[in-house]
Structure formats: structure tokens, C-alpha cells
Design a protein around this motif. Structure first.
Motif, mmCIF file in Angstrom:
data_model
loop_
_atom_site.group_PDB
_atom_site.id
_atom_site.type_symbol
_atom_site.label_atom_id
_atom_site.label_comp_id
_atom_site.label_asym_id
_atom_site.label_seq_id
_atom_site.Cartn_x
_atom_site.Cartn_y
_atom_site.Cartn_z
ATOM 1 N N CYS A 194 106.984 102.085 87.315
ATOM 2 C CA CYS A 194 105.962 102.471 87.418
ATOM 3 C C CYS A 194 105.135 101.885 88.805
ATOM 4 N N ASP A 195 105.321 100.683 89.129
ATOM 5 C CA ASP A 195 105.046 100.150 90.290
ATOM 6 C C ASP A 195 105.775 100.385 91.285
ATOM 7 N N ALA A 196 107.018 100.732 91.271
ATOM 8 C CA ALA A 196 107.636 101.081 92.403
ATOM 9 C C ALA A 196 107.319 102.562 92.803
ATOM 10 N N VAL A 197 106.891 103.442 91.808
ATOM 11 C CA VAL A 197 106.820 104.774 92.360
ATOM 12 C C VAL A 197 105.144 104.810 92.981
ATOM 13 N N LEU A 198 104.448 103.905 92.258
ATOM 14 C CA LEU A 198 103.068 103.857 93.043
ATOM 15 C C LEU A 198 103.105 103.398 94.272
ATOM 16 N N ALA A 199 103.954 101.988 94.658
ATOM 17 C CA ALA A 199 104.162 101.657 95.963
ATOM 18 C C ALA A 199 104.421 102.318 96.962
ATOM 19 N N ALA A 200 105.373 103.327 96.721
ATOM 20 C CA ALA A 200 105.913 104.227 97.563
ATOM 21 C C ALA A 200 105.182 105.183 97.819
ATOM 22 N N ASP A 217 113.742 102.026 98.808
ATOM 23 C CA ASP A 217 113.431 100.849 99.133
ATOM 24 C C ASP A 217 112.955 99.883 98.117
ATOM 25 N N GLU A 218 112.052 100.678 97.542
ATOM 26 C CA GLU A 218 111.372 99.704 96.317
ATOM 27 C C GLU A 218 112.368 99.573 95.213
ATOM 28 N N LEU A 219 113.046 100.658 94.814
ATOM 29 C CA LEU A 219 113.928 100.580 93.642
ATOM 30 C C LEU A 219 115.042 99.228 93.936
ATOM 31 N N ARG A 220 115.270 99.359 95.270
ATOM 32 C CA ARG A 220 116.408 98.242 95.541
ATOM 33 C C ARG A 220 115.877 96.837 95.349
ATOM 34 N N ALA A 221 114.526 96.652 95.510
ATOM 35 C CA ALA A 221 113.975 95.493 95.364
ATOM 36 C C ALA A 221 113.762 95.090 93.898
#
Length: 448
Positions: A194-200, A217-221
């Protein structure tokens, strides 16, 4: 009748935007959702009173301290004026872990807690806003996006955990054994996604970059700092459930020290970028290239790379190569007029490129950067994508200067690039460049 000149792509895009109706963007909807959740959380908490005020204060202070430690660093200090790099690699792990721990807190020192979802949101909002005050005061709009992301992520975790735990359904269903740990693990994974989707989404709304590479990029992190933050948040919640608030400093002081160490690493990285930017100005100071040329190519090339879906590490290689792509001209006895190497014979272009790559290898830059510099004079079918982008954007900057400030200079340059798609420039790179220019290009002036 004299034909009127066609407007430049950026002018046409601006006119279309002026005629089109205003529609709410995804970013605006997310900010509105965060604002609504914050208002509801504060309203509910004020109406019903604060449950366990000491616990709420302790976690609110932790969130605020974590956010203040995040904003204490100057982002991109000394970096060239290129487009914003995604900041989704959690820069405030203490605040994120504290918010997540409060959302997953069911007991404190063996006593059940009753703060619920609304108070969780209110405490996280209060702490995040206090931590964002310095940046809001400086006019950094990204600070509010960060607060919105923090609120929505913590609210999601609390909504999945608090009602089930407070009603007793969770413990009746899974007990306190390994099934409970598995439930927490699943919830942490969902919260991280959820956080990765929101950040992107928020970065997409702020910068206009394509969403897919931002999300990638967010998911890779996530396996790095993201997993550490989630695990720490869960451990803090479990420790407070047993030992009470005394567990907070035990777990949070090491995390704060880690955050400060990361800031030191970021400062070293920024110093390295500043060194690369200074090397890029060597050709300008020596009179081989016009002032600001390398930084303009780096900024526009990074925008084109993001448009074509390059990831963070690939964009860094592209940026460094674009900054130093002309450094091989220092080997010339006489400067090329206006630094326009595109008009030189192919053998001379290749010689300059190879000399530039040799110089780059001596700077300690990654080998991939030297490869891009060395191969920018090759036919595009033999080049890696980053070298294609540097070559096309460099040619665009040179061609647009030939217009002498004419508003149609951008259109003239794009038409010349399209004529060269048979051998010199990849059609996809040229069209991506046209889309970036149609959105207004890049902002900020290059130094020099």
C-alpha cells in the motif's frame, strides 16, 4: 498570403491544457482522502476523548522526532539541477516504524489498549505535521504529500488490525501462536505494498513521470529499508505489549542512529554528484561548450529516460554520462564552434567519445557511465538506450541553439531529429523527447 509559423510543442500543449476542463488528479484525490481521514480522526478523538493519553503522546512524539530528523537534511545538496529523484526509499524510518507500531498496538504492559483507528490517524497526523513544519515553512509542497502518504498508510494498517483485535475476533480465530505471527506478517506485506503504491502515485502526480517505472522502483526498495521498517514496527508493538513504553527507547534509539547514518551516506553521495557536476563545467570554462550545456542535457535526458521507463540506477548512469558526455573535447587543439560535435566527421566524433570515456574511467565513476560516453557516436542500432538518449538530447540542445532564440527553435530541432531517425536517432527516443517538451520540458536553469 503569408503562412503563420506553427507554435512550438510546449506552446501547443499549453494551449490544449488551457482549453481542456480541469479534472481532479489522482494526487489531489489522495490528498483529499488523507485530509478527510485526518479530519474524521481528529473529530472522533476530540468528541470521545483521548484513550491512553500517555501512550498516544509517546508515539506522537516518536513520529514527530522521526520526521524532524528526515527534514533536517538538505535534499540534493550541491547536485546539478536535474529532475527530482524518487524519494520513496523510506527517508524517515523512525517515523514510519512508530506510526506502524501504534497502528498494530493492541496491549501496553499487558493491559489492552482502546485507541482504535480514528485515534491512530489523529496521532500520526499530529506527529507528521509537527515534523513537516520546517519544510512547509520553506514552501516545500512535497512535505504535505509525504504527510498524506504517512496518514493513509498508517490508517490502512490500523483499519486492518484494530477492529479485529479490539473485538477479540482476531485472538479467537488465530490465538497468540504462529498463526498470529503469520497474520502480522501478511498485514505487514499488504501495508508495504500500500505504501509503495501511494508513494508512486503521489510522485506521479507531482512530477508527471510514467507510473509503471515509479512503482517498479518503489517495489524494488521494499526488500531493503522497507522490510526493516515493517519488521521494526511490528517488534515495537509486540515489545510495548509486554514491557510497556519503556520498550520504545530500546528499539527506537538504534533506529534513529541508523537514520542519521543514512543522512551521512546521502551527504557523501551528494558530494560525489557535486564533483561530477564540477567536472562537467570543465569544458565550459575552457570554452569548448556553451555555458550550461551539460546540465541542460542531463536534465532533459533524465526526463526522457523517465518517460521511457528507466529505473533509478539507470537514470543515475544516464545523468552522469550526460553531464560528462563532452569531456573528450578537452583533447582538441581548437574548440568546435559552439561545441557542436554533431557536425564533425564520424571518425572525429568517435575519437572524442573514446577519449571522453577514458577520462570518465579515471574519475572513479561506474563503468556503465564510461560505456555510455564512449558509445554516443555509434549508430543508434548499436547503442544502449542510455547512449541513444544522450546522443539525441545533445543534438536537440545544439540544434535548438541554432534558432537563435526563435520560438520555433524547438520545432526546428525536433524536425531535424526526425529526419535523422534513419541512422542517427532512435524514433522512440525522439518521440519521447517530443512528449517531454510538449509538457513544458524541464524546469530550473542550469548553472553557468
Amino acid at each position: 498570403m503569408t503562412a503563420r509559423p506553427r507554435p512550438a510543442p510546449a506552446q501547443r500543449a499549453g494551449r490544449r491544457a488551457a482549453r481542456s476542463p480541469v479534472r481532479p488528479t489522482v494526487g489531489a484525490l489522495l490528498r483529499a482522502a488523507a485530509g478527510t481521514a485526518a479530519a474524521a480522526g481528529f473529530g472522533w478523538t476530540l468528541w470521545h476523548g483521548i484513550a491512553e493519553p500517555g501512550t498516544a503522546l509517546a508515539f506522537g512524539v516518536l513520529v514527530a522526532v522521526g520526521e524532524l530528523a528526515r527534514w533536517g537534511a538538505r535534499p540534493d545538496a550541491g547536485a546539478p539541477p536535474v529532475l527530482e529523484e524518487p524519494r520513496g526509499r523510506e527517508p524517515a524510518p523512525l517515523a514510519a516504524a512508530a506510526a506502524l507500531a501504534y497502528a498494530l498496538l493492541g496491549e501496553s504492559a499487558g493491559l489492552p489498549t482502546t485507541h482504535g483507528v480514528a485515534q491512530t490517524v489523529a496521532v500520526v497526523v499530529a506527529g507528521a505535521l509537527v515534523g513537516a513544519v520546517p519544510q512547509v515553512a520553506r514552501g516545500h509542497g512535497a512535505a504535505l504529500d509525504h504527510v498524506a502518504r504517512r496518514v493513509l498508510t498508517a490508517g490502512f494498517a490500523a483499519l486492518c488490525f484494530q477492529p479485529l483485535y479490539n473485538s477479540g475476533e482476531l485472538l479467537r480465530a488465530v490465538g497468540r501462536g504462529h498463526w498470529y505471527a503469520l497474520f502480522l506478517l501478511l498485514l505487514l506485506v499488504l501495508t508495504a505494498l500500500c505504501d509503495a503504491v501511494l508513494a508512486a502515485l503521489l510522485l506521479r502526480a507531482r512530477t508527471g513521470h510514467p507510473y509503471a517505472p515509479l512503482l517498479r522502483d518503489e517495489l524494488r526498495a521494499l526488500p531493503g529499508i522497507g522490510s526493516a521498517v515493517c519488521a521494526t514496527g511490528a517488534v515495537i508493538a509486540l515489545a510495548v505489549a509486554v514491557a510497556g513504553l519503556w520498550a520504545l527507547p530500546v528499539f527506537c534509539v538504534p533506529l534513529l542512529l541508523t537514520q542519521l547514518s543514512f543522512r551521512r551516506y546521502a551527504a557523501v553521495r551528494d558530494t560525489y554528484r557535486q564533483t561530477i557536476g564540477s567536472l562537467a563545467r570543465a569544458t565550459e570554462i575552457a570554452g569548448y561548450t556553451p555555458p550550461g550545456h551539460a546540465h541542460r542535457v542531463a536534465a532533459l535526458g533524465r526526463a526522457v529516460g523517465r518517460e521511457m521507463g528507466l529505473s533509478g540506477p539507470e537514470l543515475t548512469v544516464l545523468e552522469y554520462a550526460a553531464l560528462m558526455h563532452d569531456i573528450g573535447q578537452l583533447s582538441l587543439v581548437d574548440p568546435v564552434p559552439e561545441g557542436a560535435t554533431a557536425r564533425l566527421p564520424e571518425a572525429e566524433q568517435r575519437r572524442i567519445a573514446l577519449l571522453g570515456g577514458a577520462v570518465v574511467r579515471q574519475t572513479g565513476a561506474p563503468a556503465a557511465v564510461a560505456v555510455v560516453v564512449e558509445r554516443q557516436a555509434d549508430p543508434y542500432r548499436e547503442q544502449p538506450l542510455t547512449a541513444r538518449i544522450v546522443r539525441t538530447v545533445n543534438a536537440y540542445d545544439e540544434l535548438s541553439r541554432e534558432g537563435g532564440g526563435n520560438p520555433d527553435g524547438a520545432l526546428y530541432a525536433l524536425e531535424r531529429l526526425r529526419f535523422g531517425t534513419a541512422r542517427d536517432h532512435h524514433p522512440n527516443v525522439v518521440e519521447s523527447l517530443a512528449r517531454v517538451l510538449a509538457r513544458g520540458g524541464v524546469t530550473g536553469s542550469a548553472p553557468g
